[in-house]
Design an enzyme around this catalytic site. Structure first.
Site, PDB file in Angstrom:
ATOM      1  CE1 TYR A 126      -3.694  -0.841  -5.060  1.00 10.55           C
ATOM      2  CE2 TYR A 126      -4.382  -3.127  -5.316  1.00 10.55           C
ATOM      3  CZ  TYR A 126      -4.110  -2.054  -4.507  1.00 10.55           C
ATOM      4  OH  TYR A 126      -4.237  -2.163  -3.144  1.00 10.55           O
TER       5      TYR A 126
ATOM      6  CE  LYS B  85      -3.921   0.865  -1.272  1.00  6.61           C
ATOM      7  NZ  LYS B  85      -4.625   0.439  -0.040  1.00  6.61           N
TER       8      LYS B  85
ATOM      9  CE1 TYR C 168      -4.100  -0.244   4.538  1.00  7.90           C
ATOM     10  CE2 TYR C 168      -2.481  -0.660   6.239  1.00  7.90           C
ATOM     11  CZ  TYR C 168      -2.880  -0.757   4.926  1.00  7.90           C
ATOM     12  OH  TYR C 168      -2.079  -1.365   4.013  1.00  7.90           O
TER      13      TYR C 168
ATOM     14  CB  SER D 252      -0.936   0.022   1.203  1.00  7.43           C
ATOM     15  OG  SER D 252      -1.975  -0.912   1.033  1.00  7.43           O
TER      16      SER D 252
ATOM     17  CB  VAL E 187      -0.018  -5.913   4.144  1.00  4.23           C
ATOM     18  CG1 VAL E 187      -1.358  -5.348   4.541  1.00  4.23           C
ATOM     19  CG2 VAL E 187       0.090  -6.147   2.665  1.00  4.23           C
TER      20      VAL E 187
END
Lengths: 302, 302, 302, 302
Positions: B185, B64, B237, B61, B255
């Site tokens: 992605y 992102k 998160y 992530s 993660v």
């Protein structure tokens, strides 16, 4: 009977102005908004047709009850409803509320795609053939086929249903390939019928699984009971309850404007009129069904 | 500085026992649970490495924030945030609450896949190359590449993300092909880095877009501000708020156990330790970042 | 400074036309829509007032940050946040999503009423007196009191908040009597201040808990940090993230049109202009704060 | 008939071990878990009692169908269902999903409290007296009264229902005073009956509104149809669909362990056994009803 059907068409046909045809695919958007048809098949074998009864239309969501019946025949009630619900549709028919823990109504899109994945068959082609054959057998009409123009259109606008298929896979509500199950689903929605076909299918259910013409049992009574129960509870999308109180007949509608309706021990009924209310059910169709139910005292709470 | 980093590793390394590594793909499940590394790059140009700093791990992530920066460069802030939100993640990172009307956080999976669809490029290959090149430029490490084993594993377990991609298409939050955007992605998640790379990336952001080593501006200040804002609000998160109050540094976790952190006008920081708390953030990583923030008085509310 | 404040008022005052005053109680509906005021208190002790700075208005949701501070002083951080969240508001400010398992933002109505139930005091009167005294001490204005007309109006339209109070009781997020906690809440919302009072309160927070005029510590630094964190994450309802990226100052708004804002180590700021955007924040107020932040380079990511 | 009832009790009584009695108030928690009773009243006038038929228990949610009937009599179908739904319960029976736009099932707590607010009467006392008199008239038992111990207990644990009442007020689903409507609701839940009373009430519905003993019409057929429709769709909480498919009789259960069931044109049935399944319906009660339905071929889809 014939006169009652024709009178009811004349009395209710103008209500088509209150509705709108489904527009998400051209084949539905181009429907004849003034077309109206009704057919009744008696459990003792006779049948009546009125209005534009030769018009063909696609089953759309009406197909959900056919494949559910086949899935129960293939897998038994216990297995089939291990991940499916016997309750009303939770949310809208195209809801994506799909988790590992919840159970989906087989009358929702998600539940119906899950049902398609349960149909036995070595390939998607074999699965859809088995569904098609069931429709032919129930209706006694071996000419019934798939409208491939509708199927292609459905396929082009199926992003949401594709998402649903992958969510079913993700949440362990689908054993095989998601795109194959979706293909079976889109094809069953594109099966082309007339009101006479629907009335014959309904008559099998009204007659508890015995073909009224041949006397042959073609469905177990327990499965018929489940099918009629599911239609009662969730056959008319988010107005199933109101519909049941008003009309009193287990019914299943499709966005093409058709409705399959069952007057247990009396009649199978098919109606067709494309304009829909905002819930997605044929407006004129409901008025005609209500008329018939009243004239022949068919409401389950008579 | 070096001593502080090494002390912090020793002081906090045992907390790895409180967490669990991500298990949904083998490459993450097999991570060395006792590995710990930290790197700091000064906005004036120096750098420090401690612990298992040669360990490689995938961005997950953390990527992102890189593709978000590229999407804003490609499309401008206004266009980029027309369908994306500047608020915290609504629900969980993998939420399927995707409607025509809501706006998605670019730090959610759905928002990030939407971001990937905005990256300019004639093909998915060109898009991922552009992202990869940005990572290389920010980190000053031209050896950075994609871990294709991780990518293949991610792809095999991507049913939910595939559903998300199709829902984005259905709700007009994606212009091109859903599966291509998903591929970009999954590949950006599989970009392989070390803590030193993260620290260098962070230093660009800490230095408001100017490369600390060369003095060259490589990012507009306004975009840096947005990136740090997004990291503050939703980088960790569903504990982004608590994390911000505790540590006080805009950060983004993955993660794999990595965290990219930014001490504005001071340092870029990278940490790595695979065991995660139940929210999905590296446990030892947070303790080390909190230590560094306290030792150097870096908390934004100092 | 004085000139900058006056220029900013003139430059932005016309934006009042883009907003609407809150209408749910007469006292708010009757506000002077063209009134604009701003005040700045320096952490080194000076202060500036501009516009309609003598206008009084009620704290409304700005009071939530005051009672949160008192609750933390009374109960400690750990206890206070056992059932409260450090994350952004989940849903809307008046959400009834209150379960045994979720944690509520103290900036939501539900969280704030829960906070009121934690304030120590033998009676609701003692609790509201303690809150009022804190406002007086922070602002240095012993004349501050409750606008009982507003309080009575709020009380008459408090069905939803009353429901919230009983749900808090039902889900074990409230120890005492629900109606008493609600009464404290409605009274704190009705505390009447001016922009100068807000600026003084903000200066305490900007100065990390030390009174800029007297040099006396009146709040622990850790509590100040929490307060500023909560304001950053959820102080501006559902645009807290966007607001933080744009303006870069921890702030808390109320539906009366006031905003309390904190430029750490520099200024406390109070603004007032009743017309609100659809999210519920003063439109002119935000423009003025953005101006001030830019002119004095106060954005946290400067 | 008598023998069938007694056999069914013996055959099914051991299933009480699979359930748990409601525990939220002492009066329910203290119920005799082994008590079982059943009563059948014929639409031609006879009646049968078996098991612990002299046991008294409170109506609880069974009362919802009584007050709904009275509300329709008082206000007409159109007005009553302007804000109430004819569909299944949306979510759980005690859901707080109450908005200005949604319609509530009268079988949910929220819908039922809204129904209570529609009962005509100058005071809560007059309203509950009218409900009580309807129960007495339907059952032919003028001794029926309220169990005030149960009522007091219910009142003490009614925080959630109080919240619901205020939300109904806030969303314009209640005209009068919320606490008064709640009081009527709590009292109707505390009306004390036996299975014989339930069977007599059911017989009125089975006989389409005509008292089987006197031949007097005491309810319009249209209202009876609505009541049976509502029971079918939502009478058994979140297993109404499954229950209808299995048993095939419109029924309404209460957490005390009672079930009121209607075999149209045949029987009214009352059963009682306190242990409930996790949905909240009497376990032994359902088994006995299924037995009776099978033995006398009463399933609506026979």
């Amino acid at each position: 009977m014939q006169q009652i059907l024709e009178d009811s068409i004349e009395k209710n046909r103008e209500y088509y102005k209150l509705g709108q045809v489904a527009t998400y695919i051209p084949a539905l958007a181009d429907a004849d908004i003034q077309a109206v048809a009704v057919a009744v098949t008696d459990t003792r074998g006779g049948s009546h047709l009125a209005g534009d009864y030769s018009k063909k239309f696609t089953l759309q969501s009406i197909s959900k009850i056919i494949s559910l019946i086949l899935a129960i025949e293939d897998n038994g009630e216990e297995y089939t409803f291990r991940k499916l619900s016997k309750e009303s549709i939770d949310g809208f028919f195209n809801s994506i509320n799909i988790t590992k823990d919840n159970k989906l109504s087989p009358m929702s899109n998600a539940g119906a795609i899950s049902v398609c994945s349960m149909i036995k068959g070595k390939s998607p082609e074999e699965k859809i053939d088995r569904i098609l054959n069931l429709v032919r057998m129930f209706s006694g009409n071996t000419d019934i086929g798939i409208d491939y123009d509708v199927y292609e259109s459905e396929k082009e606008t199926s992003n949401r249903n594709k998402a649903i298929a992958y969510l079913l896979k993700d949440t362990e509500k689908m054993d095989g390939n998601p795109e194959e199950a979706l293909d079976v689903y889109l094809k069953q929605c594109s099966i082309e019928v007339s009101v006479g076909d629907l009335a014959n299918i309904g008559a099998i259910l009204a007659n508890n699984g015995v073909n009224p013409y041949t006397g042959e049992r073609i469905l177990e009574k327990g499965i018929v009971r489940l099918a009629k129960g599911v239609m009662t509870v969730s056959g008319m999308y988010n107005e199933s309850g109101e519909y049941f109180m008003d009309v009193g007949l287990p019914s299943k509608s499709g966005v093409s404007g058709g409705i399959l309706s069952v007057a247990s021990n009396n009649f199978g009924i098919g109606v067709y009129s494309p304009p829909l209310n905002y819930i997605g059910n044929s407006i004129v169709g409901k008025y005609i069904l209500k008329d018939i139910a009243e004239k022949f005292d068919l409401h389950l709470f008579r």
